[in-house]
Each structure stands twice: as C-alpha cells, then as structure tokens.
Design an enzyme around this catalytic site. Sequence first.
Site, PDB file in Angstrom:
ATOM      1  N   GLY A 245      32.621  30.778  65.306  1.00 42.18           N
ATOM      2  CA  GLY A 245      33.303  31.210  64.098  1.00 42.18           C
ATOM      3  C   GLY A 245      32.503  32.005  63.097  1.00 42.18           C
ATOM      4  O   GLY A 245      33.079  32.564  62.165  1.00 42.18           O
ATOM      5  N   GLU A 279      29.215  27.498  69.665  1.00 40.90           N
ATOM      6  CA  GLU A 279      29.993  28.379  70.545  1.00 40.90           C
ATOM      7  C   GLU A 279      30.248  29.725  69.890  1.00 40.90           C
ATOM      8  O   GLU A 279      31.389  30.143  69.714  1.00 40.90           O
ATOM      9  CB  GLU A 279      31.348  27.718  70.865  1.00 40.90           C
ATOM     10  CG  GLU A 279      31.253  26.342  71.474  1.00 40.90           C
ATOM     11  CD  GLU A 279      32.612  25.612  71.519  1.00 40.90           C
ATOM     12  OE1 GLU A 279      33.592  26.116  70.929  1.00 40.90           O
ATOM     13  OE2 GLU A 279      32.673  24.550  72.133  1.00 40.90           O
ATOM     14  N   PRO A 280      29.198  30.446  69.504  1.00 38.79           N
ATOM     15  CA  PRO A 280      29.435  31.722  68.827  1.00 38.79           C
ATOM     16  C   PRO A 280      29.947  32.779  69.803  1.00 38.79           C
ATOM     17  O   PRO A 280      29.457  32.889  70.927  1.00 38.79           O
ATOM     18  CB  PRO A 280      28.043  32.107  68.307  1.00 38.79           C
ATOM     19  CG  PRO A 280      27.082  31.440  69.242  1.00 38.79           C
ATOM     20  CD  PRO A 280      27.757  30.157  69.675  1.00 38.79           C
ATOM     21  N   ARG A 282      32.041  36.134  68.380  1.00 36.07           N
ATOM     22  CA  ARG A 282      31.970  37.361  67.589  1.00 36.07           C
ATOM     23  C   ARG A 282      30.561  37.650  67.063  1.00 36.07           C
ATOM     24  O   ARG A 282      30.104  38.793  67.103  1.00 36.07           O
ATOM     25  CB  ARG A 282      32.935  37.236  66.400  1.00 36.07           C
ATOM     26  CG  ARG A 282      33.154  38.517  65.626  1.00 36.07           C
ATOM     27  CD  ARG A 282      33.931  38.221  64.329  1.00 36.07           C
ATOM     28  NE  ARG A 282      35.076  37.374  64.551  1.00 36.07           N
ATOM     29  CZ  ARG A 282      36.305  37.827  64.807  1.00 36.07           C
ATOM     30  NH1 ARG A 282      36.543  39.113  64.832  1.00 36.07           N
ATOM     31  NH2 ARG A 282      37.285  36.972  65.006  1.00 36.07           N
ATOM     32  N   ARG A 318      42.875  45.150  67.522  1.00 35.11           N
ATOM     33  CA  ARG A 318      42.679  44.424  66.265  1.00 35.11           C
ATOM     34  C   ARG A 318      43.301  45.095  65.033  1.00 35.11           C
ATOM     35  O   ARG A 318      43.888  44.406  64.204  1.00 35.11           O
ATOM     36  CB  ARG A 318      41.187  44.143  66.027  1.00 35.11           C
ATOM     37  CG  ARG A 318      40.555  43.274  67.127  1.00 35.11           C
ATOM     38  CD  ARG A 318      39.111  42.898  66.821  1.00 35.11           C
ATOM     39  NE  ARG A 318      39.029  41.972  65.725  1.00 35.11           N
ATOM     40  CZ  ARG A 318      38.696  42.283  64.489  1.00 35.11           C
ATOM     41  NH1 ARG A 318      38.336  43.507  64.184  1.00 35.11           N
ATOM     42  NH2 ARG A 318      38.689  41.374  63.549  1.00 35.11           N
ATOM     43  N   CYS A 348      53.346  55.292  71.980  1.00 39.37           N
ATOM     44  CA  CYS A 348      54.632  55.464  71.307  1.00 39.37           C
ATOM     45  C   CYS A 348      55.004  54.243  70.490  1.00 39.37           C
ATOM     46  O   CYS A 348      55.910  53.494  70.839  1.00 39.37           O
ATOM     47  CB  CYS A 348      55.713  55.756  72.336  1.00 39.37           C
ATOM     48  SG  CYS A 348      55.333  57.221  73.272  1.00 39.37           S
TER      49      CYS A 348
HETATM   50  C1  LIG Z   1      37.405  31.556  69.891  1.00 41.49           C
HETATM   51  C2  LIG Z   1      36.571  30.355  69.976  1.00 41.49           C
HETATM   52  C3  LIG Z   1      35.193  30.438  69.777  1.00 41.49           C
HETATM   53  C4  LIG Z   1      34.499  31.705  69.361  1.00 41.49           C
HETATM   54  O1  LIG Z   1      34.881  32.100  68.093  1.00 41.49           O
HETATM   55  P1  LIG Z   1      34.107  33.286  67.350  1.00 41.49           P
HETATM   56  O2  LIG Z   1      34.814  33.425  66.071  1.00 41.49           O
HETATM   57  O3  LIG Z   1      34.219  34.490  68.221  1.00 41.49           O
HETATM   58  O4  LIG Z   1      32.697  32.853  67.182  1.00 41.49           O
HETATM   59  C5  LIG Z   1      34.455  29.298  69.954  1.00 41.49           C
HETATM   60  N1  LIG Z   1      35.028  28.121  70.297  1.00 41.49           N
HETATM   61  C6  LIG Z   1      36.355  28.002  70.484  1.00 41.49           C
HETATM   62  C7  LIG Z   1      36.928  26.697  70.864  1.00 41.49           C
HETATM   63  C8  LIG Z   1      37.172  29.105  70.328  1.00 41.49           C
HETATM   64  O5  LIG Z   1      38.487  28.985  70.503  1.00 41.49           O
END
Ligand SMILES: *Cc1c(COP(=O)(O)O)cnc(C)c1O
Length: 420
Positions: A245, A279-280, A282, A318, A348
Amino acid sequence: MKPDFPVSTLRPGREGLELEGVPLATIAERFGTPTYVYSRKALEDGYAAWQSALARRRALVCYAVKANSNLGVLSAFARLGAGFDIVSGGELARVLAAGGDAAKVVFSGVGKSTDEMRQALEAGIRCFNVESEAEIDRLDAVAGELGKRAPMALRVNPDVDPKTHPYISTGLRNNKFGVAFERARTLYRHAASRPNLRVSGIACHIGSQLLDPAPMAEAAEKVLGLVEQLAADGIRLDHIDLGGGLGIRYRDENPPAVADYLAPLLRVFEGRSEELCFEPGRSLVGNAGLLLTRIEYLKPGEERNFAVVDAAMNDLARPALYDAYHEVVAVAPQAGSERTYEIVGPICESGDFLARDRQLAVAPGDLLALLSAGAYGMAMSSNYNTRPRAAEVMVDGDAVHLVRQRETVASLFALESPLP
Ligand SMILES: *Cc1c(COP(=O)(O)O)cnc(C)c1O
C-alpha cells in the site's frame, strides 16, 4: 525540462530523454510504440530501500505480483531473493517460471478455488492468507486430501481509514476483504482445531497509494493487540503480514521514504520475535516504468487541442478508471511555444484519455513518455478494440531486453472460431 522526474533513472540527454542512459528514441525505433519501458536499476533500488529499512529485524518483502506480473520484472526480484504476494494460481505459475522461491510466496485473495489451493500446496508456498470461515474449511479439506498441512494466516480487517481513493481502500469494515476484527479470535480458534491447517500468522492490508504512515501504524497497533489476545488463547503466531500500500509520487504527492514509512511500524513491534512481512507492489515498480507512445495526430479544436497518440485506455487504464494522473513529457520537445493538450488514444470511447490539460511543445510523430506507469499499467491492460498489447522492455545498464513481445493481431483471435 524538469530536472526531477518521478521515475528516478530518467534523465534529459543529448537525444532527448534517457532511461539509465539509454535514449527512449532508440528504444522506440527498435521496438516500436506503444511500449512499456522499465528500469532494472530503479526496481533494484526500490527493493534495496525495503531491505535496508528492515535490515535489523526478521522480515520478508513479498512483492505484490498483481502490480506488474511480467516475467522480466519477477525474475529481477527473484534474483534479489524477494518473496512474492500472489492472488491467483496464474500468478503462482508466473513466479515459478521466473525463478521465484515457492517457500517465500504468500497467497492473498477472497476467492481462492480448490484447484488454486491444490496447486499452491503442491508447490509448497509459505502461507495462505485466508479471508473467510468458508475458506478455512475448504483449505483444511484440500490439504487433507493431499495429506498436507496448510500454513495459514487470517486476513483481518482493522477498520482504519487509509485516506485514499475509495476503489483502492480495502481495510474498512464495509468491504469484501478480510474478516471483521471482532470475529478473528473465534475464527482463529476454529482454524487451530482443524487437523490439516497450521496457523502461522496474521495478515492485513488496508489500501493502496497510502501517503500517510499514521493509518498503517494504527492498523499495526490493532493487529498487535489481537496477536496478544491470541497468545492468551494459546495461539502463537510466527509472522505478522502488514500488507502493501505504500504510495508513490505521480504528480506532487509527497509519500514517505520507505524507512520513514516503516519506522513507526517497527516501533510497534520492537522487541517482538515474529517475522514481519510486507507486500509492496506499487512502491516497488510504479516509478520504475513508463509508457512510451508516439503522437499520431494533433487535432486543434475550438475549446481543446487533442494529441491523439498510439497508446490508449486499453494500454493504460488508470486515467479512465480512477481519473489517475500520469506525468506526460515530450521525449525531445520542439523549439517553440507550448500548447495545452488532452492526450487521447484511438479507442471509440470518450473515456479514452490518458491525460488532460498538459502543456507540451510537440509535433506529429513526436514521442511522449507517460511516467509512473510501472504499476497497474500493463497488468491492467486489455485487447479492447482488438488492439494488440504493447511490448515491454527492461533497460538494464547498456542493454535493453525485450521482456514481452508486442502481440500480433492473429494471436488475439487465435482461440476463436467462426461458426461451422
Ligand atoms: C494489491 C495488494 C497489495 C499491493 O498493493 P500496493 O498498493 O501495490 O502496494 C498487497 N497486498 C494485497 C493483499 C493486495 O491486495
């Protein structure tokens, strides 16, 4: 030209913009457009920032594959020893094909199928992040059939407001992800009683593009409280997964550096022995990539000037989807004065825009770079309007590797057939 791009390895050079010193014009000549261009150095620098911020504790960084699942990207992380966060059996197959270690894979998502569970158990993944009571029971049954014990964490919903876009906030009570905090103890006791499960951790993920570390620290406090209650119930966890996140700069956002984002979290867990997982997605890839596109036409209008480019919403969804902003820069700006353009694609749909109100000094045939497109760019692309997906290349020092060929039109309907 602005000296300071969000994509850190992008610089102005003699022949226009360069990524890691390779002119984007050369890449466009060699591979065509539209093309996603990634920087291996930027990926590696991003990962190193997480590693060094976590150096003094037991921790695992699991790259969130859904942000960009290209094998070239995955293999770069695999070679650094990264773990991976997956949300499907398909992503698991990609991780393994890219040389990733199954023992460092965590499996998230609300809808894991029986087949996906089997596949992941056979591969020997590190942990299933389970999101409901029904999933606990299914995982127990599938593991039993295979004669295995499934490692699991419960994804809890700490109900904190991440202050981000409503479509990408996931930790509030009223959404489909995770289990309510108040239910967690009961569900843990249930899971601990299942013969084919090994309760190993706890997980949460509150949202995406977070720019403020405070909500994450608040979630961490709540999770820690739960960990202590569980210990009182006799359930000892080995790891705490705080999800992904962390946000990036697209325009003028000011996201915390990785170390500053992690500092308050590390304080919450100071002196504890659990492994911390992250869990990065982005934050590792977003600013390691750009979308290179060529201007097909300039179309001056009464109220608006349009620059029609060869990339479209099928390539980069996006802007159309979230009204997201991507910086647009001319690879080699023309001399002369800038005009204001809407950057649109050939699809289109009126929603097919990539950027609005941008000042550019450009001519037809010029190249544009849409920055910060490494995350949720190619990964969310489609073939709408029978448009072959873009090529993807990875700049790696002096070398440029083609990590995905441009699709051919024939391949787009190869699985279809006319009526007999
Ligand atoms: C999407 C997601 C992430 C990655 O989120 P980012 O905003 O890209 O860091 C990590 N863990 C879970 C469970 C997700 O759904």
